[in-house]
Design a protein around this motif. Structure first.
Motif, PDB file in Angstrom:
ATOM      1  N   UNK A  14      -9.071   1.058  -2.710  1.00  0.00           N
ATOM      2  CA  UNK A  14     -10.088   1.863  -3.407  1.00  0.00           C
ATOM      3  C   UNK A  14      -9.497   2.589  -4.622  1.00  0.00           C
ATOM      4  N   UNK A  42     -18.305   3.477  13.367  1.00  0.00           N
ATOM      5  CA  UNK A  42     -17.439   4.646  13.292  1.00  0.00           C
ATOM      6  C   UNK A  42     -17.552   5.472  14.568  1.00  0.00           C
ATOM      7  N   UNK A  91      -7.488   5.991  14.811  1.00  0.00           N
ATOM      8  CA  UNK A  91      -8.723   5.344  14.368  1.00  0.00           C
ATOM      9  C   UNK A  91      -8.531   3.842  14.447  1.00  0.00           C
ATOM     10  N   UNK A 122       0.822  -1.221   0.000  1.00  0.00           N
ATOM     11  CA  UNK A 122       0.000   0.000   0.000  1.00  0.00           C
ATOM     12  C   UNK A 122       0.853   1.268   0.000  1.00  0.00           C
ATOM     13  N   UNK A 141     -15.739   9.650  -0.846  1.00  0.00           N
ATOM     14  CA  UNK A 141     -15.544   8.944  -2.119  1.00  0.00           C
ATOM     15  C   UNK A 141     -16.774   9.029  -3.005  1.00  0.00           C
ATOM     16  N   UNK A 142     -17.955   8.992  -2.392  1.00  0.00           N
ATOM     17  CA  UNK A 142     -19.188   9.097  -3.183  1.00  0.00           C
ATOM     18  C   UNK A 142     -19.370  10.505  -3.727  1.00  0.00           C
ATOM     19  N   UNK A 201     -22.323  -5.073   3.451  1.00  0.00           N
ATOM     20  CA  UNK A 201     -23.627  -4.594   3.913  1.00  0.00           C
ATOM     21  C   UNK A 201     -24.444  -3.926   2.823  1.00  0.00           C
ATOM     22  N   UNK A 202     -23.838  -3.737   1.643  1.00  0.00           N
ATOM     23  CA  UNK A 202     -24.544  -2.994   0.591  1.00  0.00           C
ATOM     24  C   UNK A 202     -24.818  -3.827  -0.634  1.00  0.00           C
ATOM     25  N   UNK A 253      -8.389   6.066   6.020  1.00  0.00           N
ATOM     26  CA  UNK A 253      -9.458   5.291   5.384  1.00  0.00           C
ATOM     27  C   UNK A 253     -10.785   5.864   5.847  1.00  0.00           C
ATOM     28  N   UNK A 254     -11.828   5.717   5.031  1.00  0.00           N
ATOM     29  CA  UNK A 254     -13.114   6.304   5.414  1.00  0.00           C
ATOM     30  C   UNK A 254     -13.656   5.700   6.704  1.00  0.00           C
ATOM     31  N   UNK A 255     -14.384   6.514   7.431  1.00  0.00           N
ATOM     32  CA  UNK A 255     -15.011   6.085   8.663  1.00  0.00           C
ATOM     33  C   UNK A 255     -16.447   5.702   8.333  1.00  0.00           C
ATOM     34  N   UNK A 256     -16.739   4.423   8.282  1.00  0.00           N
ATOM     35  CA  UNK A 256     -18.080   4.009   7.888  1.00  0.00           C
ATOM     36  C   UNK A 256     -18.257   4.178   6.385  1.00  0.00           C
ATOM     37  N   UNK A 257     -19.471   4.511   5.965  1.00  0.00           N
ATOM     38  CA  UNK A 257     -19.744   4.654   4.532  1.00  0.00           C
ATOM     39  C   UNK A 257     -18.851   5.767   3.953  1.00  0.00           C
ATOM     40  N   UNK A 258     -18.252   5.513   2.825  1.00  0.00           N
ATOM     41  CA  UNK A 258     -17.285   6.451   2.235  1.00  0.00           C
ATOM     42  C   UNK A 258     -18.015   7.621   1.554  1.00  0.00           C
ATOM     43  N   UNK A 259     -18.464   8.560   2.384  1.00  0.00           N
ATOM     44  CA  UNK A 259     -19.225   9.691   1.838  1.00  0.00           C
ATOM     45  C   UNK A 259     -18.349  10.578   0.955  1.00  0.00           C
ATOM     46  N   UNK A 290      -8.885  13.835   0.798  1.00  0.00           N
ATOM     47  CA  UNK A 290      -8.905  13.170   2.100  1.00  0.00           C
ATOM     48  C   UNK A 290     -10.091  13.605   2.951  1.00  0.00           C
ATOM     49  N   UNK A 346     -16.712  16.604   7.005  1.00  0.00           N
ATOM     50  CA  UNK A 346     -15.893  15.397   6.822  1.00  0.00           C
ATOM     51  C   UNK A 346     -14.454  15.826   6.549  1.00  0.00           C
ATOM     52  N   UNK A 374     -17.119  12.791  -4.504  1.00  0.00           N
ATOM     53  CA  UNK A 374     -16.219  13.174  -5.594  1.00  0.00           C
ATOM     54  C   UNK A 374     -16.795  12.619  -6.910  1.00  0.00           C
ATOM     55  N   UNK A 384     -19.743   7.084  -8.293  1.00  0.00           N
ATOM     56  CA  UNK A 384     -18.827   5.990  -7.947  1.00  0.00           C
ATOM     57  C   UNK A 384     -19.370   5.150  -6.788  1.00  0.00           C
ATOM     58  N   UNK A 405     -17.273   2.944  -4.515  1.00  0.00           N
ATOM     59  CA  UNK A 405     -16.523   3.440  -3.366  1.00  0.00           C
ATOM     60  C   UNK A 405     -17.217   3.045  -2.059  1.00  0.00           C
ATOM     61  N   UNK A 457      -8.553  11.533   6.821  1.00  0.00           N
ATOM     62  CA  UNK A 457      -8.656  10.145   7.275  1.00  0.00           C
ATOM     63  C   UNK A 457      -7.832   9.273   6.345  1.00  0.00           C
ATOM     64  N   UNK A 501     -24.963   8.930   6.384  1.00  0.00           N
ATOM     65  CA  UNK A 501     -24.462   7.570   6.136  1.00  0.00           C
ATOM     66  C   UNK A 501     -25.622   6.565   6.161  1.00  0.00           C
ATOM     67  N   UNK A 508     -18.298  10.600  14.880  1.00  0.00           N
ATOM     68  CA  UNK A 508     -18.945  11.272  13.752  1.00  0.00           C
ATOM     69  C   UNK A 508     -20.158  12.047  14.253  1.00  0.00           C
TER      70      UNK A 508
END
Ligand SMILES: Cc1cc2nc3c(=O)[nH]c(=O)nc-3n(C[C@H](O)[C@H](O)[C@H](O)COP(=O)(O)OP(=O)(O)OC[C@H]3O[C@@H](n4cnc5c(N)ncnc54)[C@H](O)[C@@H]3O)c2cc1C
Lengths: 389, 479
Positions: free
Chosen positions: A155, A363, A355, A148, B192-193, A196-197, B184-190, B164, B178, B195, A185, A188, B182, A374, A366
């Motif tokens: 991603x 999470x 984290x 990485x 990333x969506x 879960x999706x 990596x995203x915290x939970x659903x990648x808002x 980021x 947001x 962009x 996207x 993502x 980060x 979310x 938040x």
């Protein structure tokens, strides 16, 4: 097994055949996850759709699963009535070595993808320790591989995917091209979505040129912080290693993975030796699945390492601590598989700036606005509420 | 526009920041896709997140559609209204809030111009990698919304790989923070969506971007191809560079018409005038890496018939070569009053055949085509020169554009590599995605914007959303 589970088992057997249904025992002998759960292995997309139809008609929740190597990263199994195993949804759909793309069914082992790519002079990333890990599983758990630091997170390699959201609805986003901005996207969200999706059916990865030469080197260091200090010097140099790790078991070892054009690797080796004269060639390391993984920003790498080390000391388990200062991540790898909950029950307060990726699923920190959004997106992606949460 | 609303908005952000007079509104009626235009009813220029949120709460109360806008350099009609509504522009949000060299990120206002971000972090030996050719004008927020690319996307990827965090104001006027960078995203990648959502999810007001260390050494190369099949051979050279796994940071192609236009203009870069195509290539890294890669590229391009191979001798020459590429669209103004910049992607193994196909289509429609594109990513830009005052010619341009897209998709390509769908390609999106795909996207859009007030009529067709919501917005009914 409860009566309901028995009923589910029969329904699954009727759909895909008794030979394609199993009941998973608790995951590991020391596990507190005592729940037995049926798992069905659809032979093709049609059967996968049938399984989702069953879930919908009977009000059941499903959880997709790959080879089961990242079980600790899945959504909790207890909220699922049955699992869908992608073992048979495997194979290569399209491989264009000259274009640098590879599309495969989700159940295809990453090992197979790596081998095929290598035959075409390409490299798949992430390179995963678990050779049986599947493409779909790697995506759903957003696996961080060995490389990485050089290539970025999964991603960034994921060019597109197709997932089943219900028996009727399949959803494609992205595509099979290295560059493409048509549509939203949605892939993502699937990346790291822990199943879960939707049931990921197929996905396309960007490939990288194969490495002309590769070299692993290691050196013993005084302790974790000394290892991190050296690692930071390496990271600040002109070298572009695939990986720089401080590995702590009985001893503390700094390990570096170099790769690229042969003349460049030779150059980098000289740079490494100037930083640390006791580097010696080493065999590649193979790690098991971590039970704990946390990350931070790079400036927090020392704190992250110290805190993770404290967690390790508090666990009554034999584990290896692996710190990667370049991607600011710390993992604990047990010598034998253990259950997620063993660790989660022993996590102290998480310091600011760190984290925890594993074992927590929820999470932290938040705002309610972000959580609500979310939630709305989650609902949008799983409109029938079929997938375990 | 309701007078009372205008007064309320003026109270919130000041009179200067509310554009309502017809003459000033004219500059917002189209973006760089000049072919289409429609007037905005009002333009708002909030200076920060709080002002934007206050305005958008009020607009939500009045149920008014919102069109986010950066610098208006978009090429798909994305930043202009289709039937009224309010444009919320980020041109006053040009702040650089923080630069963190050790962690390699910066947090900036969405209206910051792309090139200014790189200027802001240069003293730390860092730069922002996505470099659209419009980078002297376009904003980071616009780049985020369109997931923009650029020549160096070949090595560094598109905008999405460099974001980021974000602060987004939702269509309801809520602030979604947001911005904390980060790993990596915290939970659903808002993030990333968001962009690439082309202004249909919300208004980005702050952006946390990833910064890259400046390379030790950069070399810029020019491989010159002549003769009738020069463009073909330039394409083959690109396919071959990729196939053998060489790793430059950028590979661009300019054809003969583009070369001529550039050389006639103030962007003159010293490209050989008689050439049928040039490959502009950049290589970055350590000295050993750069030298080795450059030698390999030289050998390969010569083997494939390059008549000349040049290595820029100094920074001045390097910059000149790039100025020519980045100024190419502007230079085309010498060829015709207007330029239709098509944007499509093809597999990189099919460059020659698809570039030929685009040339043939333009010829069939009697149109002048200049090609300059991000060849390394298979991202074609067949640029059609025309005069928008001539409706008949404009009609041919549109038809040729659609045919080019169809041909690219048929060859396994995509409708867009970086400019987005916007308004322009809405009619063609069905070539790539099924109704189910679009409905899934529509549901996600509704999660962000339940009343479909954000940039209505763009990106995905209305039908993909309305089936799932309580009804279409009036502004969208045109689509
Ligand atoms: C000469 C020229 C060269 C170009 N070269 C390239 C290139 O190499 N690569 C490339 O990718 N593109 C290129 N473009 C296209 C364009 O510059 C990019 O799409 C750019 O990112 C648009 O930025 P902008 O600030 O002008 O956005 P605008 O044009 O104002 O808006 C673009 C879209 O983003 C939305 N938007 C803008 N700001 C926000 C925000 N803050 N929040 C939410 N939505 C927002 C708008 O609603 C619209 O849909 C070029 C254009 C020109 C004219």
């Amino acid at each position: 097994m409860s009566k309901t589970a028995d009923h589910v088992l029969q329904r699954l057997e009727a759909l895909v055949g008794a030979d394609q249904v199993r009941t998973l025992p608790p995951w590991a002998p020391s596990s507190q996850e005592t729940l037995e759960i049926p798992i069905a292995y659809p032979r093709d997309e049609g059967q996968a759709r049938e399984l989702l139809r069953l879930a919908e008609s009977d009000g059941l929740h499903v959880l997709p699963t790959g080879a089961g190597t990242k079980i600790a990263l899945e959504a909790p199994r207890e909220s699922a009535h049955f699992l869908i195993g992608t073992e048979h949804l495997c194979g290569i759909i399209e491989f264009e070595p000259a274009d640098g793309t590879l599309t495969a069914w989700a159940g295809t082992p990453m090992r197979e993808l790596s081998q095929l790519a290598a035959e075409g002079g390409r490299r798949v990333t992430p390179q995963l320790a678990h050779t049986s890990a599947t493409l779909g599983g790697a995506i759903a758990t957003a696996q961080t591989g060995d490389d990485r630091l050089r290539y970025g997170p999964l991603r960034d390699q994921l060019l597109g995917l197709r997932a089943l959201l219900s028996a009727e609805i399949s959803s494609q986003s992205g595509g099979r091209l290295v560059k493409n901005v048509a549509g939203y996207d949605l892939h993502r969200a699937h990346c790291g979505g822990r199943g879960r999706f939707g049931l990921i059916l197929e996905a396309t990865l960007r490939l990288h040129p194969a490495l002309g030469a590769e070299l692993h080197i290691e050196s013993e260091v005084a302790d974790l912080q000394a290892g991190i200090a050296l690692a930071k010097r390496i990271l600040a140099s002109t070298a572009r290693p695939l990986n720089v790790r401080v590995v702590e078991t009985a001893q503390t070892i700094l390990r570096v993975h170099l790769g690229g054009r042969e003349d460049v690797v030779e150059d980098e080796l000289r740079t490494m030796s100037a930083i640390c004269s006791s580097f010696a060639p080493a065999a590649p390391l193979q790690f098991g699945a971590p039970v704990f993984r946390a990350c931070s920003l790079r400036s927090q790498a020392e704190n992250l390492a110290a805190w993770s080390s404290m967690i390790r000391d508090g666990l009554e388990l034999e584990t290896t601590l692996v710190v990667e200062p370049g991607i600011a991540s710390a993992s604990l790898i047990p010598s034998a598989p253990i259950a997620r909950r063993l660790v989660s029950s022993q996590l102290p307060n998480i310091p600011q700036g760190i984290d925890v990726v594993l074992p927590t699923e929820v999470p932290t920190g938040l705002s309610t606005g972000v959580l609500a959004l979310q939630g709305a997106v989650r609902k949008a992606l799983d409109p029938k509420g079929l997938f375990a949460n | 526009m309701d007078k009372a609303l205008v007064v309320e908005l003026e109270k919130l952000i000041g009179r200067d920041a509310v554009v309502s007079d017809t003459t000033r509104l004219l500059s917002y009626e189209s973006d760089a896709l000049a072919m289409y235009s429609a007037p905005a009813e009002l333009v708002l220029l909030p200076k920060d997140t709080a002002e934007a949120a206050a305005c958008m709460r009020l607009l939500a109360h009045y149920d008014i559609p919102i069109v986010p806008r950066g610098a208006g350099t978009g090429l798909t009609g994305g930043a202009r209204p289709i039937a009224g509504g309010v444009v919320v522009a980020t041109s006053r949000m040009r702040q650089v809030f923080e630069v963190h060299p050790e962690d390699g990120y910066a947090r900036v206002g969405a209206g910051l111009v792309n090139i200014d971000l790189t200027h802001a972090c240069k003293s730390h030996d860092l730069f922002y990698a996505p470099d659209p050719s419009s980078q002297r004008a376009c904003t980071i927020g616009g780049n985020v919304a369109n997931n923009s690319g650029g020549p160096h996307g070949f090595k560094y990827g598109s905008t999405t790989q460099h974001i980021m965090g974000l602060v987004v104001v939702t269509p309801q006027g809520d602030i979604i923070d947001l911005s904390k960078p980060k790993v990596d995203p915290d939970g659903v990648d808002l993030v990333g969506l968001f962009v690439g959502s082309e202004g249909t999810f919300g208004l980005a007001t702050e952006v946390t971007v990833k910064l890259e260390p400046c390379p030790e050494l950069v070399e810029t190369l020019l491989a010159v191809f002549t003769g009738e099949d020069g463009l073909d051979r330039a394409c083959d050279a690109v396919s071959e560079i990729i196939a053998v796994g060489l790793e430059p940071s950028a590979i661009e192609i300019l054809d003969s018409l583009t070369i001529a236009a550039v050389e006639e203009s103030s962007f003159a870069a010293g490209y050989p005038r008689g050439a049928s195509a040039v490959l502009l290539i950049e290589v970055e890294g350590t000295e050993t890496e750069v030298r080795g890669t450059c030698d390999d590229i030289e050998a390969l391009t010569r083997r494939l018939g390059a008549a000349e191979f040049r290595r820029a001798q100094d920074e001045v020459e390097r910059h000149k070569l790039w100025e020519g590429r980045k100024g190419a669209f502007g230079a085309m103004g010498r060829v015709a009053p207007d330029l239709y910049v098509a944007d499509a992607v093809v597999p990189r193994t099919k460059l020659r055949e698809m570039v030929r196909a685009t040339v043939a289509i333009a010829e069939r429609y009697g149109l002048k085509l200049a090609t300059v594109f991000h060849a390394g990513d298979g991202n074609l830009h067949p640029n059609i020169c025309y005069d928008r005052r001539d409706p008949e010619e404009t009609g041919r341009v549109v038809k040729a554009g659609v045919e080019i897209l169809e041909a690219c998709v048929k060859a396994g390509g995509s409708l867009t590599g970086e400019h987005g769908i916007g308004l322009e390609k809405l009619g063609e999106i069905g070539l790539l995605f099924s109704e189910h795909d679009l409905q899934a996207m529509g549901r996600v859009r509704l999660a962000w914007d339940p009343k479909l007030r954000m940039n209505p009529g763009k990106t995905i067709p209305l039908r993909a959303c309305v089936e799932l919501s309580d009804g279409p917005r009036s502004a969208e009914s045109a689509v």
